[in-house]
Design an enzyme around this catalytic site. Structure first.
Site, mmCIF file in Angstrom:
data_model
loop_
_atom_site.group_PDB
_atom_site.id
_atom_site.type_symbol
_atom_site.label_atom_id
_atom_site.label_comp_id
_atom_site.label_asym_id
_atom_site.label_seq_id
_atom_site.Cartn_x
_atom_site.Cartn_y
_atom_site.Cartn_z
ATOM 1 N N SER A 125 0.822 -1.214 0.000
ATOM 2 C CA SER A 125 0.000 0.000 0.000
ATOM 3 C C SER A 125 0.853 1.261 0.000
ATOM 4 O O SER A 125 0.326 2.359 -0.133
ATOM 5 C CB SER A 125 -0.903 0.020 1.239
ATOM 6 O OG SER A 125 -0.115 0.030 2.418
ATOM 7 N N HIS A 185 -3.416 -3.880 -5.147
ATOM 8 C CA HIS A 185 -3.651 -3.466 -3.760
ATOM 9 C C HIS A 185 -5.102 -3.712 -3.363
ATOM 10 O O HIS A 185 -6.001 -2.960 -3.729
ATOM 11 C CB HIS A 185 -3.291 -1.990 -3.589
ATOM 12 C CG HIS A 185 -3.496 -1.493 -2.196
ATOM 13 N ND1 HIS A 185 -3.927 -0.223 -1.912
ATOM 14 C CD2 HIS A 185 -3.353 -2.108 -0.988
ATOM 15 C CE1 HIS A 185 -4.034 -0.069 -0.605
ATOM 16 N NE2 HIS A 185 -3.691 -1.197 -0.028
ATOM 17 N N GLU A 209 -6.703 -1.455 -6.266
ATOM 18 C CA GLU A 209 -5.881 -0.500 -7.007
ATOM 19 C C GLU A 209 -4.855 -1.283 -7.825
ATOM 20 O O GLU A 209 -4.086 -2.075 -7.267
ATOM 21 C CB GLU A 209 -5.169 0.447 -6.053
ATOM 22 C CG GLU A 209 -6.094 1.449 -5.380
ATOM 23 C CD GLU A 209 -5.382 2.362 -4.401
ATOM 24 O OE1 GLU A 209 -5.685 3.565 -4.388
ATOM 25 O OE2 GLU A 209 -4.518 1.868 -3.642
ATOM 26 N N ASN A 212 -4.651 6.098 -0.379
ATOM 27 C CA ASN A 212 -3.821 6.561 0.734
ATOM 28 C C ASN A 212 -3.243 7.952 0.496
ATOM 29 O O ASN A 212 -3.035 8.715 1.439
ATOM 30 C CB ASN A 212 -2.695 5.563 1.008
ATOM 31 C CG ASN A 212 -3.201 4.304 1.690
ATOM 32 O OD1 ASN A 212 -4.346 4.244 2.121
ATOM 33 N ND2 ASN A 212 -2.363 3.287 1.773
#
Length: 600
Positions: free
Chosen positions: A434, A455, A467, A505
């Site tokens: 991540s 991800h 992702e 993130n």
């Protein structure tokens, strides 16, 4: 009754709303529905007429839903009077100003009201960006000036931020707080700071999303899908900007940047470009998205609507999958693939750990059976597809390997070097990292074109987002393979490049970090901020609840990576976060983080 015991301000039976745009019209509606007489004022005849038409339409819907009687509807409609003359506010007990975010315009309204309204009338501004204290000091009676910030749509959103300056009387604050409660809202005290609580956090996040879109790092649809599906948010950030109004958002950000100097608040140029083009969002019928018409929330197709596949290559066949790791994420990924019909080899450092991963899947499937979401036959078939192993050699014949080991680059690079020696030619090698660079994993192999980021989000069986992270060396057919696999396992893939934080993130953690800074500055408590974001933005969790779930140590590590990658001081982890981690207060897993939890 002892008249001296009566409150200094009445119960505000008559309220004037100055500015009948979308927000003003919404506020006027909830006031009329609460039984108050409402005076709607706007310099535009069209706006005044449309406010009446909006109330008629909304109450007609409530009548159809049998939430109002015919008589109740008629009484509500009668309570709203509209005017284009500010002097119509003369009889009001409270005036709520919601004109455009321009200080000179707001000041002209307030100074004019000084000559019109009663001495006991409270003057409230709906601003979330301009200095309320300065506005109050330039009026005749600063003690009666207060901030009353509703959230859009006012009819639905439960939060109202009540903002007092150092000059505001406690009686005025109490009166508008009581009003908010009578409207079914939660009044949240806030100090005079640009953005207040909720928007102080929200707008930096929205601005970053706009900048991410502008840089072509990810598409409009992928950015919004990532935040909806990866964080459980009710809307993606670009859709929220369209709802707020792109011109309004830009004005708020300009005010925030002027007062904070924080680069996160410097408006992304695309906001100015769209605003100058008249593409201000839903109210204009077009912004980041195209809508059915002005004021419509229905998105229609445009040149960006379809997901454009950059790959023309055919995906590679995937008959069997390998998962490396035995923790919660690895077990969840094993479950996802096995439920979708793939034979799955799960490898760990010992057979015991690999079996434990399969047992964790078995327990999850059993819960689904008990809830009626899965048949016993499907549970047994899923488990039969899972083969635990204690050696990477068991992955020699799979077509796709997904690693979910510790978030340590040295560990991952060593693993990929081993997979390079063991896996068959043409096998796709995916990392679930991540925050670490996928290219570093790829360069540990002799076949970097076969390496890609995949991800998943925790818990993998429930979260729909994946992702897909391409490096500059990832092959087109590898990218096509992973997208095809995501569709097979019923996940929503979004594409992004190989940079820190990817989409989710990179947008989420600066927002969380800014929440911590807000607490550091003693502006608001974690509890108040959590309430603001849940009630004001519709988020499923407040930032501090989320930090405690993720783990403060994990959050700090991600924020450190973002800071190193982008070299932006505004991304530096808040010192308070670092101090809590050093003290061992890591969130739910230790029983204490920003909140305290009962120890199991």
């Amino acid at each position: 009754m002892d008249q001296s015991a009566a409150p200094a301000y009445p119960l505000l039976p008559t309220v004037a709303v100055v500015g009948l745009g979308t927000m003003g019209t919404g506020i006027a509606e909830i006031l009329a529905r609460s039984g108050r007489d409402v005076i709607g004022i706007d310099i535009s005849d069209t706006a005044a007429r449309e406010a009446t038409e909006s109330l008629e339409a909304s109450t007609a819907r409530l009548l159809e839903q049998q939430r109002l009687t015919v008589q109740q509807r008629q009484e509500i409609i009668k309570r709203l009077r509209v005017s284009t003359d500010l002097r119509a506010a003369a009889e009001a007990d409270l005036v709520i100003e919601v004109v455009p975010e321009n200080y000179s315009l707001k000041l002209s309204v307030f100074t004019a009201l000084d000559e019109i309204v009663k001495p006991t009338t409270i003057l409230a501004t709906g601003t979330n960006a301009l200095p309320i204290t300065k506005l109050a000091t330039e009026t005749a009676h600063p003690e009666r000036v207060v901030g009353l910030h509703f959230f859009h749509p006012a009819q639905a959103m439960k939060l109202v931020e009540v903002v007092s300056s150092v000059l505001t009387s406690p009686e005025a604050v109490e009166a508008v707080s009581r009003l908010a409660r009578e409207l079914g809202k939660e009044p949240l005290p806030a100090g005079d700071r640009t953005g207040l609580v909720a928007d102080g956090l929200l707008f930096g996040y929205l601005n970053q999303a706009a900048a991410m879109y502008e840089s072509r790092y990810a598409t409009r649809d992928d950015i919004d899908a990532a935040m909806r599906l990866g964080c459980g948010l009710p809307m993606g950030p670009l859709a929220v900007l369209d709802l707020i109004g792109i011109d309004t958002a830009r004005t708020v950000l300009e005010a925030m940047y002027e007062r904070t100097g924080d680069r996160l608040h410097a408006p992304a140029p695309v906001l100015g470009q769209l605003a100058e083009a008249g593409m201000t969002g839903r109210k204009a019928g077009r912004g980041f998205y195209t809508y059915q018409g002005r004021g419509s929330g229905t998105v229609v197709g445009d040149e960006q609507a379809a997901v454009v596949e950059s790959d023309t290559a055919e995906p590679r066949p995937v008959a069997a999958v390998g998962v490396v790791g035995s923790g919660t994420m690895a077990s969840g990924i094993v479950e996802v693939f096995a439920k979708a019909g793939y034979p799955v080899v799960v490898t760990a450092r010992s057979e015991q750990k690999a079996v434990a991963a399969r047992d964790r899947v078995a327990a999850s499937l059993e819960r689904s059976v008990k809830k009626g979401r899965l048949s016993a036959g499907d549970r047994d078939a899923t488990l039969a597809r899972i083969v635990p192993a204690d050696s990477l050699d068991a992955l020699s014949d799979v077509n796709l390997v997904v690693e979910a080991v510790a978030e340590d680059l040295a560990v991952k690079r060593q693993l990929f070097a081993s997979l390079d020696q063991i896996c068959r030619p043409g096998a796709v090698l995916a990392t679930t990292t991540s925050s670490l660079p996928v290219i570093a994993c790829a360069r540990a192999t002799s076949r970097p074109a076969d390496v890609i980021g995949m991800h998943f989000f925790n818990p993998a069986p429930a979260m729909k987002l994946v992702e897909i992270v391409r490096t500059v060396l990832t092959g087109d057919d590898v990218h096509a393979t992973v997208r095809a696999v995501c569709r097979t396992v019923r996940k929503h893939p979004v594409d992004c490049g190989d940079r820190a934080g990817f989409i989710v993130n990179a947008l989420l953690f600066p927002y969380l970090n800014n929440a911590v800074k807000m607490v550091e500055e003693h502006y608001a408590t974690p509890e108040a901020i959590d309430t603001a974001m849940k009630l004001g933005a519709g988020y499923p969790m407040g930032p501090f609840e989320l930090l405690d779930v993720v783990g403060l140590d994990v959050s700090l590590a991600i924020e450190d990576v973002l800071h190193r990658e982008f070299r932006d001081e505004s991304l530096a982890p808040a010192p308070l976060l670092r101090q809590l981690v050093a003290a061992g207060c890591l969130g739910r897993k230790t029983g204490r983080g920003f909140h305290e939890y009962a120890r199991r």
